[in-house]
Design a protein around this motif. Structure first.
Motif, mmCIF file in Angstrom:
data_model
loop_
_atom_site.group_PDB
_atom_site.id
_atom_site.type_symbol
_atom_site.label_atom_id
_atom_site.label_comp_id
_atom_site.label_asym_id
_atom_site.label_seq_id
_atom_site.Cartn_x
_atom_site.Cartn_y
_atom_site.Cartn_z
ATOM 1 N N PHE A 327 -95.031 -30.962 48.962
ATOM 2 C CA PHE A 327 -93.757 -31.547 48.726
ATOM 3 C C PHE A 327 -92.911 -32.282 49.926
ATOM 4 O O PHE A 327 -92.309 -33.191 50.165
ATOM 5 C CB PHE A 327 -92.649 -30.402 48.152
ATOM 6 N N ILE A 328 -93.506 -31.782 51.316
ATOM 7 C CA ILE A 328 -93.208 -32.400 52.590
ATOM 8 C C ILE A 328 -94.044 -33.390 53.028
ATOM 9 O O ILE A 328 -93.229 -33.740 54.182
ATOM 10 C CB ILE A 328 -93.022 -31.079 53.539
ATOM 11 N N GLY A 329 -95.120 -33.813 52.200
ATOM 12 C CA GLY A 329 -95.648 -34.724 52.691
ATOM 13 C C GLY A 329 -96.704 -34.497 53.918
ATOM 14 O O GLY A 329 -96.877 -33.339 54.454
ATOM 15 N N ALA A 330 -97.378 -35.539 54.211
ATOM 16 C CA ALA A 330 -98.322 -35.248 55.407
ATOM 17 C C ALA A 330 -98.429 -36.761 56.230
ATOM 18 O O ALA A 330 -98.576 -37.682 55.552
ATOM 19 C CB ALA A 330 -99.624 -34.585 55.055
ATOM 20 N N LYS A 331 -98.486 -36.647 57.515
ATOM 21 C CA LYS A 331 -98.446 -38.038 58.362
ATOM 22 C C LYS A 331 -99.734 -38.427 58.067
ATOM 23 O O LYS A 331 -100.787 -37.744 58.070
ATOM 24 C CB LYS A 331 -98.203 -37.480 59.750
ATOM 25 N N SER A 332 -99.814 -39.625 57.984
ATOM 26 C CA SER A 332 -101.049 -40.388 57.745
ATOM 27 C C SER A 332 -101.619 -40.721 58.906
ATOM 28 O O SER A 332 -100.988 -41.224 59.942
ATOM 29 C CB SER A 332 -100.688 -41.868 56.782
ATOM 30 N N ALA A 333 -103.063 -40.739 58.828
ATOM 31 C CA ALA A 333 -103.926 -41.042 60.055
ATOM 32 C C ALA A 333 -104.226 -42.468 60.152
ATOM 33 O O ALA A 333 -104.744 -43.038 61.032
ATOM 34 C CB ALA A 333 -105.045 -40.268 60.087
ATOM 35 N N VAL A 334 -103.967 -43.219 58.808
ATOM 36 C CA VAL A 334 -104.160 -44.785 58.691
ATOM 37 C C VAL A 334 -103.023 -45.581 58.660
ATOM 38 O O VAL A 334 -103.080 -46.700 59.480
ATOM 39 C CB VAL A 334 -105.007 -44.773 57.448
ATOM 40 N N LEU A 335 -101.988 -45.075 57.877
ATOM 41 C CA LEU A 335 -100.827 -46.126 57.627
ATOM 42 C C LEU A 335 -100.145 -46.136 58.962
ATOM 43 O O LEU A 335 -99.730 -45.070 59.682
ATOM 44 C CB LEU A 335 -99.893 -45.599 56.678
ATOM 45 N N PRO A 336 -99.463 -47.029 59.364
ATOM 46 C CA PRO A 336 -98.717 -47.053 60.681
ATOM 47 C C PRO A 336 -97.328 -46.504 60.595
ATOM 48 O O PRO A 336 -96.871 -46.137 59.556
ATOM 49 C CB PRO A 336 -98.396 -48.816 60.836
ATOM 50 N N GLY A 337 -96.760 -45.996 61.883
ATOM 51 C CA GLY A 337 -95.572 -45.404 61.772
ATOM 52 C C GLY A 337 -94.340 -45.987 61.259
ATOM 53 O O GLY A 337 -93.582 -45.413 60.852
ATOM 54 N N VAL A 338 -94.557 -47.404 61.729
ATOM 55 C CA VAL A 338 -93.261 -48.200 61.026
ATOM 56 C C VAL A 338 -93.691 -49.203 59.820
ATOM 57 O O VAL A 338 -94.792 -49.886 60.179
ATOM 58 C CB VAL A 338 -92.730 -49.071 62.235
#
Length: 341
Positions: A327-338
Motif C-alpha cells: 500500500f505504501i509502494g516502493a521506490k523504483s530502481a528503474v523509473l526516474p525520480g521526476v
C-alpha cells in the motif's frame, strides 16, 4: 485503493510510493500546525485530513441471486430452463482461472495471500459453511489514532455468508478475489466541495497530459447557489443550499446512511463519524466473513499516520488483499525520480 494497472508492478508501486510521500508532506504540515497551536496530544493530524478508498464485499450467494433476478426479468425467461437450475458451482467454475500448472508449487504463497495457513491446498475453501468462531481482525498494534482502532474489533462469522463448498484456484488473483468476494471500486471523477458553498467538477488529472494546455482536452465547471454563500452570513453556520444537499447526497451514496453528525462538515464530530464508519467497512472488507460492508463502500485507506505525520503500513495488512503489492509502494530502481506523463 491503487492506480490503474497491476498493484505488484514496478510502475504502480512507484506511483503508490510517491502518493505516500505526498500524504506525509501534507500530514507533517498539519502536525507542525498542531504543535504551534499547543494542541499536541489533544488532536491528531487525521482529525483534519483523511484519505479513503472504495471497495465492495459480497456474500457468496450474491452472484447467484443477481443472475436469478436477471433471468426472471428477461422477456425470454419463459423459454429458459428454471432459474433454480443455475448453481453456485456452475458460476464459480465459469469464473475460475486456467493457471493450474504451477498450483502445487504455489500452494503456500496462495494460501498466505488468501489469509490461510501455509500448506493449505490451493483449491481449498477460504471458509467453511459451518459457523466460525469470533476473530479479531486487528489484533496487532491497535492504536487509538491508527487504522487498528474501532468499536467493532471482532467480526462474528455468519453461517449464511460463509463460503459455499466450492473450490477456487487460489493461485490466481481472479480465484482469490472470487473466493473472498471483495473488489475495488475504481472512481475516475474529480470533485471538490468547499464549505458547502462552492463545487468544482472536472475531468483533468494532476499530470502533464491534463495540465500542459496543448495535449488532452479537459473540461471543468465551478458552481455556487446565489443566496447560499459564506459572504451572505460570514459569522453564521455553513450555507444550507443545494451545494450542501449535493454533498449530503454523496455522503449517503458512499456511506449508506446520513447520520446527524454528518450534517456539518466543519465540525470535528463529522470527521470522527466518517473515520469510524470507514474503519468498520475496512474491517468487514478484510475480515474472515464474506459479508457486505455495513456502511456503503467507503473505506479508510489502509496506511496509519502517527502524530508527527509519518505514514506507516498497518501491521498485518501491508499489501492489497488478494492481489498483492504494498500500500505504501516502493521506490523504483528503474523509473526516474521526476516523472510526468
Amino acid at each position: 485503493m491503487f492506480p490503474e494497472g497491476v498493484p505488484t508492478s514496478g510502475s504502480v508501486q512507484a506511483i503508490l510510493h510517491f502518493q505516500t510521500k505526498t500524504r506525509e508532506m501534507m500530514y507533517r504540515r498539519i502536525a507542525a500546525a498542531i504543535r504551534e497551536a499547543g494542541l499536541t496530544g489533544k488532536v491528531h493530524p487525521t482529525d483534519y485530513l483523511q484519505f479513503f478508498c472504495l471497495g465492495k464485499r459480497e456474500s457468496h450467494d450474491t452472484a447467484v441471486t443477481g443472475l436469478q433476478e436477471l433471468l426472471q426479468s428477461s422477456p425470454a425467461a419463459s423459454n429458459k430452463p428454471p432459474v433454480s437450475s443455475v448453481s453456485p458451482d456452475s458460476i464459480s467454475n465459469s469464473m475460475k482461472g486456467n493457471n493450474s500448472s504451477n498450483q502445487q508449487n504455489g500452494n503456500n504463497a496462495a494460501a498466505a495471500a488468501a489469509g490461510m495457513p501455509a500448506g493449505t491446498p490451493a483449491t481449498a475453501t477460504p471458509a467453511s459453511s459451518e459457523k466460525c468462531a469470533k476473530v479479531d481482525c486487528h489484533s496487532a498494534q491497535k492504536d487509538s489514532k491508527g487504522l487498528g482502532s474501532s468499536r467493532a474489533t471482532n467480526v462474528e462469522a455468519n453461517a449464511n455468508n460463509a463460503a459455499p463448498p466450492q473450490s477456487h484456484d487460489l493461485g490466481t488473483t481472479q480465484g482469490r478475489a472470487a473466493a473472498n468476494r471483495r473488489f475495488m471500486i475504481y472512481v475516475h471523477s474529480k470533485l471538490m466541495i468547499v464549505d458547502d458553498e462552492y463545487v468544482v467538477i472536472g475531468s483533468a488529472n494532476i499530470n502533464q497530459r491534463s495540465l500542459d494546455g496543448t495535449r488532452d482536452t479537459e473540461i471543468c465547471i465551478g458552481a455556487f447557489q446565489k443566496g447560499h454563500t459564506m459572504g451572505d452570513n460570514p459569522k453564521g453556520p455553513l450555507p444550507a443550499g443545494q451545494v450542501a444537499g449535493f454533498r449530503k447526497t454523496l455522503f449517503k451514496e458512499h456511506l449508506g446512511e446520513l447520520l446527524p453528525e454528518l450534517d456539518d462538515p466543519s465540525d470535528i464530530k463529522c470527521m470522527h463519524a466518517i473515520k469510524q464508519m470507514a474503519q468498520e467497512n475496512w474491517e468487514a472488507y478484510v475480515g474472515h466473513d464474506t459479508a457486505p460492508m455495513p456502511h456503503g463502500h467507503l473505506m479508510r485507506y489502509p496506511v496509519q499516520i502517527d502524530e508527527g505525520g509519518n505514514a506507516w503500513p498497518v501491521p498485518g495488512f501491508e499489501e492489497v488483499p488478494d492481489l498483492g503489492g504494498k500500500f505504501i509502494g516502493a521506490k523504483s530502481a528503474v523509473l526516474p525520480g521526476v516523472l510526468t506523463t
